[in-house]
Design a protein around this motif. Sequence first.
Motif, PDB file in Angstrom:
ATOM      1  N   GLU A 276      25.922 -85.075  14.315  1.00  0.00           N
ATOM      2  CA  GLU A 276      24.517 -85.224  13.909  1.00  0.00           C
ATOM      3  C   GLU A 276      23.641 -84.044  14.307  1.00  0.00           C
ATOM      4  O   GLU A 276      22.642 -83.757  13.638  1.00  0.00           O
ATOM      5  N   HIS A 277      23.998 -83.358  15.411  1.00  0.00           N
ATOM      6  CA  HIS A 277      23.112 -82.326  15.947  1.00  0.00           C
ATOM      7  C   HIS A 277      23.783 -80.964  16.109  1.00  0.00           C
ATOM      8  O   HIS A 277      23.118 -80.006  16.517  1.00  0.00           O
ATOM      9  N   GLY A 278      25.061 -80.877  15.840  1.00  0.00           N
ATOM     10  CA  GLY A 278      25.745 -79.600  15.913  1.00  0.00           C
ATOM     11  C   GLY A 278      26.450 -79.367  17.233  1.00  0.00           C
ATOM     12  O   GLY A 278      26.193 -80.063  18.227  1.00  0.00           O
ATOM     13  N   PRO A 279      27.333 -78.376  17.268  1.00  0.00           N
ATOM     14  CA  PRO A 279      28.191 -78.152  18.436  1.00  0.00           C
ATOM     15  C   PRO A 279      27.473 -77.614  19.664  1.00  0.00           C
ATOM     16  O   PRO A 279      28.029 -77.629  20.753  1.00  0.00           O
ATOM     17  N   GLU A 280      26.244 -77.115  19.520  1.00  0.00           N
ATOM     18  CA  GLU A 280      25.524 -76.570  20.662  1.00  0.00           C
ATOM     19  C   GLU A 280      24.553 -77.575  21.273  1.00  0.00           C
ATOM     20  O   GLU A 280      23.797 -77.242  22.183  1.00  0.00           O
ATOM     21  N   ALA A 281      24.554 -78.801  20.795  1.00  0.00           N
ATOM     22  CA  ALA A 281      23.602 -79.798  21.269  1.00  0.00           C
ATOM     23  C   ALA A 281      23.865 -80.173  22.727  1.00  0.00           C
ATOM     24  O   ALA A 281      24.985 -80.063  23.233  1.00  0.00           O
ATOM     25  N   VAL A 282      22.804 -80.607  23.391  1.00  0.00           N
ATOM     26  CA  VAL A 282      22.891 -81.124  24.750  1.00  0.00           C
ATOM     27  C   VAL A 282      22.381 -82.560  24.722  1.00  0.00           C
ATOM     28  O   VAL A 282      21.347 -82.841  24.103  1.00  0.00           O
ATOM     29  N   TRP A 283      23.082 -83.458  25.373  1.00  0.00           N
ATOM     30  CA  TRP A 283      22.636 -84.852  25.429  1.00  0.00           C
ATOM     31  C   TRP A 283      22.859 -85.395  26.829  1.00  0.00           C
ATOM     32  O   TRP A 283      23.617 -84.819  27.609  1.00  0.00           O
ATOM     33  N   ALA A 284      22.163 -86.456  27.175  1.00  0.00           N
ATOM     34  CA  ALA A 284      22.196 -86.964  28.542  1.00  0.00           C
ATOM     35  C   ALA A 284      22.455 -88.460  28.571  1.00  0.00           C
ATOM     36  O   ALA A 284      22.026 -89.203  27.682  1.00  0.00           O
ATOM     37  N   VAL A 285      23.157 -88.877  29.610  1.00  0.00           N
ATOM     38  CA  VAL A 285      23.385 -90.296  29.890  1.00  0.00           C
ATOM     39  C   VAL A 285      22.935 -90.566  31.318  1.00  0.00           C
ATOM     40  O   VAL A 285      23.331 -89.840  32.237  1.00  0.00           O
ATOM     41  N   CYS A 286      22.128 -91.586  31.514  1.00  0.00           N
ATOM     42  CA  CYS A 286      21.803 -92.016  32.875  1.00  0.00           C
ATOM     43  C   CYS A 286      22.658 -93.223  33.213  1.00  0.00           C
ATOM     44  O   CYS A 286      22.618 -94.246  32.506  1.00  0.00           O
ATOM     45  N   THR A 287      23.430 -93.102  34.274  1.00  0.00           N
ATOM     46  CA  THR A 287      24.418 -94.118  34.589  1.00  0.00           C
ATOM     47  C   THR A 287      24.584 -94.224  36.105  1.00  0.00           C
ATOM     48  O   THR A 287      23.643 -93.943  36.845  1.00  0.00           O
ATOM     49  N   HIS A 288      25.763 -94.606  36.564  1.00  0.00           N
ATOM     50  CA  HIS A 288      25.988 -94.984  37.957  1.00  0.00           C
ATOM     51  C   HIS A 288      27.076 -94.120  38.600  1.00  0.00           C
ATOM     52  O   HIS A 288      27.875 -93.493  37.904  1.00  0.00           O
ATOM     53  N   GLY A 289      27.095 -94.128  39.926  1.00  0.00           N
ATOM     54  CA  GLY A 289      27.989 -93.249  40.658  1.00  0.00           C
ATOM     55  C   GLY A 289      29.449 -93.391  40.284  1.00  0.00           C
ATOM     56  O   GLY A 289      30.125 -92.386  40.009  1.00  0.00           O
ATOM     57  N   ASP A 290      29.979 -94.606  40.274  1.00  0.00           N
ATOM     58  CA  ASP A 290      31.391 -94.778  39.955  1.00  0.00           C
ATOM     59  C   ASP A 290      31.695 -94.425  38.501  1.00  0.00           C
ATOM     60  O   ASP A 290      32.806 -93.979  38.186  1.00  0.00           O
ATOM     61  N   VAL A 291      30.708 -94.610  37.625  1.00  0.00           N
ATOM     62  CA  VAL A 291      30.894 -94.213  36.223  1.00  0.00           C
ATOM     63  C   VAL A 291      31.026 -92.694  36.130  1.00  0.00           C
ATOM     64  O   VAL A 291      31.949 -92.177  35.477  1.00  0.00           O
ATOM     65  N   VAL A 292      30.116 -91.980  36.774  1.00  0.00           N
ATOM     66  CA  VAL A 292      30.176 -90.511  36.748  1.00  0.00           C
ATOM     67  C   VAL A 292      31.518 -90.036  37.301  1.00  0.00           C
ATOM     68  O   VAL A 292      32.189 -89.168  36.710  1.00  0.00           O
ATOM     69  N   LYS A 293      31.937 -90.603  38.410  1.00  0.00           N
ATOM     70  CA  LYS A 293      33.187 -90.181  39.042  1.00  0.00           C
ATOM     71  C   LYS A 293      34.388 -90.439  38.133  1.00  0.00           C
ATOM     72  O   LYS A 293      35.314 -89.618  38.055  1.00  0.00           O
ATOM     73  N   ALA A 294      34.380 -91.562  37.429  1.00  0.00           N
ATOM     74  CA  ALA A 294      35.491 -91.878  36.528  1.00  0.00           C
ATOM     75  C   ALA A 294      35.552 -90.898  35.362  1.00  0.00           C
ATOM     76  O   ALA A 294      36.634 -90.432  34.971  1.00  0.00           O
ATOM     77  N   VAL A 295      34.400 -90.556  34.788  1.00  0.00           N
ATOM     78  CA  VAL A 295      34.365 -89.625  33.658  1.00  0.00           C
ATOM     79  C   VAL A 295      34.757 -88.220  34.111  1.00  0.00           C
ATOM     80  O   VAL A 295      35.489 -87.501  33.414  1.00  0.00           O
ATOM     81  N   VAL A 296      34.297 -87.822  35.291  1.00  0.00           N
ATOM     82  CA  VAL A 296      34.660 -86.504  35.824  1.00  0.00           C
ATOM     83  C   VAL A 296      36.155 -86.435  36.107  1.00  0.00           C
ATOM     84  O   VAL A 296      36.820 -85.425  35.804  1.00  0.00           O
ATOM     85  N   ALA A 297      36.716 -87.484  36.703  1.00  0.00           N
ATOM     86  CA  ALA A 297      38.155 -87.494  36.991  1.00  0.00           C
ATOM     87  C   ALA A 297      38.957 -87.289  35.716  1.00  0.00           C
ATOM     88  O   ALA A 297      39.925 -86.521  35.681  1.00  0.00           O
ATOM     89  N   ASP A 298      38.546 -87.958  34.644  1.00  0.00           N
ATOM     90  CA  ASP A 298      39.232 -87.777  33.359  1.00  0.00           C
ATOM     91  C   ASP A 298      39.092 -86.336  32.875  1.00  0.00           C
ATOM     92  O   ASP A 298      40.071 -85.721  32.424  1.00  0.00           O
ATOM     93  N   ALA A 299      37.875 -85.782  32.965  1.00  0.00           N
ATOM     94  CA  ALA A 299      37.647 -84.418  32.478  1.00  0.00           C
ATOM     95  C   ALA A 299      38.456 -83.390  33.260  1.00  0.00           C
ATOM     96  O   ALA A 299      38.896 -82.373  32.713  1.00  0.00           O
ATOM     97  N   LEU A 300      38.673 -83.655  34.534  1.00  0.00           N
ATOM     98  CA  LEU A 300      39.442 -82.738  35.378  1.00  0.00           C
ATOM     99  C   LEU A 300      40.946 -82.976  35.296  1.00  0.00           C
ATOM    100  O   LEU A 300      41.717 -82.238  35.916  1.00  0.00           O
ATOM    101  N   GLY A 301      41.366 -83.978  34.528  1.00  0.00           N
ATOM    102  CA  GLY A 301      42.787 -84.314  34.484  1.00  0.00           C
ATOM    103  C   GLY A 301      43.268 -84.886  35.801  1.00  0.00           C
ATOM    104  O   GLY A 301      44.446 -84.761  36.154  1.00  0.00           O
ATOM    105  N   MET A 302      42.377 -85.517  36.528  1.00  0.00           N
ATOM    106  CA  MET A 302      42.670 -86.037  37.863  1.00  0.00           C
ATOM    107  C   MET A 302      43.050 -87.509  37.786  1.00  0.00           C
ATOM    108  O   MET A 302      42.416 -88.289  37.067  1.00  0.00           O
ATOM    109  N   HIS A 303      44.090 -87.902  38.490  1.00  0.00           N
ATOM    110  CA  HIS A 303      44.468 -89.303  38.526  1.00  0.00           C
ATOM    111  C   HIS A 303      43.326 -90.116  39.115  1.00  0.00           C
ATOM    112  O   HIS A 303      42.639 -89.678  40.044  1.00  0.00           O
ATOM    113  N   LEU A 304      43.126 -91.315  38.578  1.00  0.00           N
ATOM    114  CA  LEU A 304      42.051 -92.177  39.059  1.00  0.00           C
ATOM    115  C   LEU A 304      42.164 -92.467  40.553  1.00  0.00           C
ATOM    116  O   LEU A 304      41.151 -92.683  41.227  1.00  0.00           O
ATOM    117  N   ASP A 305      43.368 -92.437  41.089  1.00  0.00           N
ATOM    118  CA  ASP A 305      43.536 -92.676  42.523  1.00  0.00           C
ATOM    119  C   ASP A 305      42.796 -91.652  43.377  1.00  0.00           C
ATOM    120  O   ASP A 305      42.552 -91.893  44.564  1.00  0.00           O
TER     121      ASP A 305
END
Length: 235
Positions: A144-173
Amino acid sequence: MPTLLLVRHGRSTANTAGILAGWTPGVDLDDTGRSQAAALVDRLTGVPLAQVVSSPLERCRQTLAPLVEARPELGGPTVDERFGECHYGDWTGRPLSELALDPLWRTVQDHASAAVFPGGESLRALSHRTVAAAREWDEKIAAEHGPEAVWAVCTHGDVVKAVVADALGMHLDHFQRINVEPCSVTAIRYTPQRPFVLRMGDTGDLASLRPRPAHGPTASGDAVIGGDTGDTGTP
């Protein structure tokens, strides 16, 4: 691909009381949290936002309120329950000092992929729903906005950590190795090859998260050998 800003909500009354809030209704930002939310507006000056999304919980919507007021063109946050807090079940509303004595605490700390909260959800389920939401929204924003768009989500600590772990290829453990403070911003850029974690738990200035020029280091999806120049282009 777009840049996702994961904003942890500002400090809440439950944070200062040492209570695991979970989905408890009526948990608001405390005075420090409201100051953090107000400061987020200036921290994001110069960073265009195509969309803001929020957990349905009050503390997240309150964190975004000053930003949305300052940028009426955003039309307010879109609520997505998938970015909501972990369902902690019987642990909800209890003091952290008390929960630390529960045998499940060690599982949560050392073997998160095996942790299932009694009467609630597992950390595996939390990871699956939040990562899926982040990637689906990112594709939608790109379309909808193109590949250079920036968007934000306001969420919670464990949610951020889970998404970051996935992005880093890190096991959830290992996701407890990640720390995100109240009102910190974590930036992730997904590409067809891999995600790039641009910031993690940042509580300072965010101006360099302006969209990069097309020749920027992650434009092709390849990492820069020897390190990024830090060139953000002109605003």
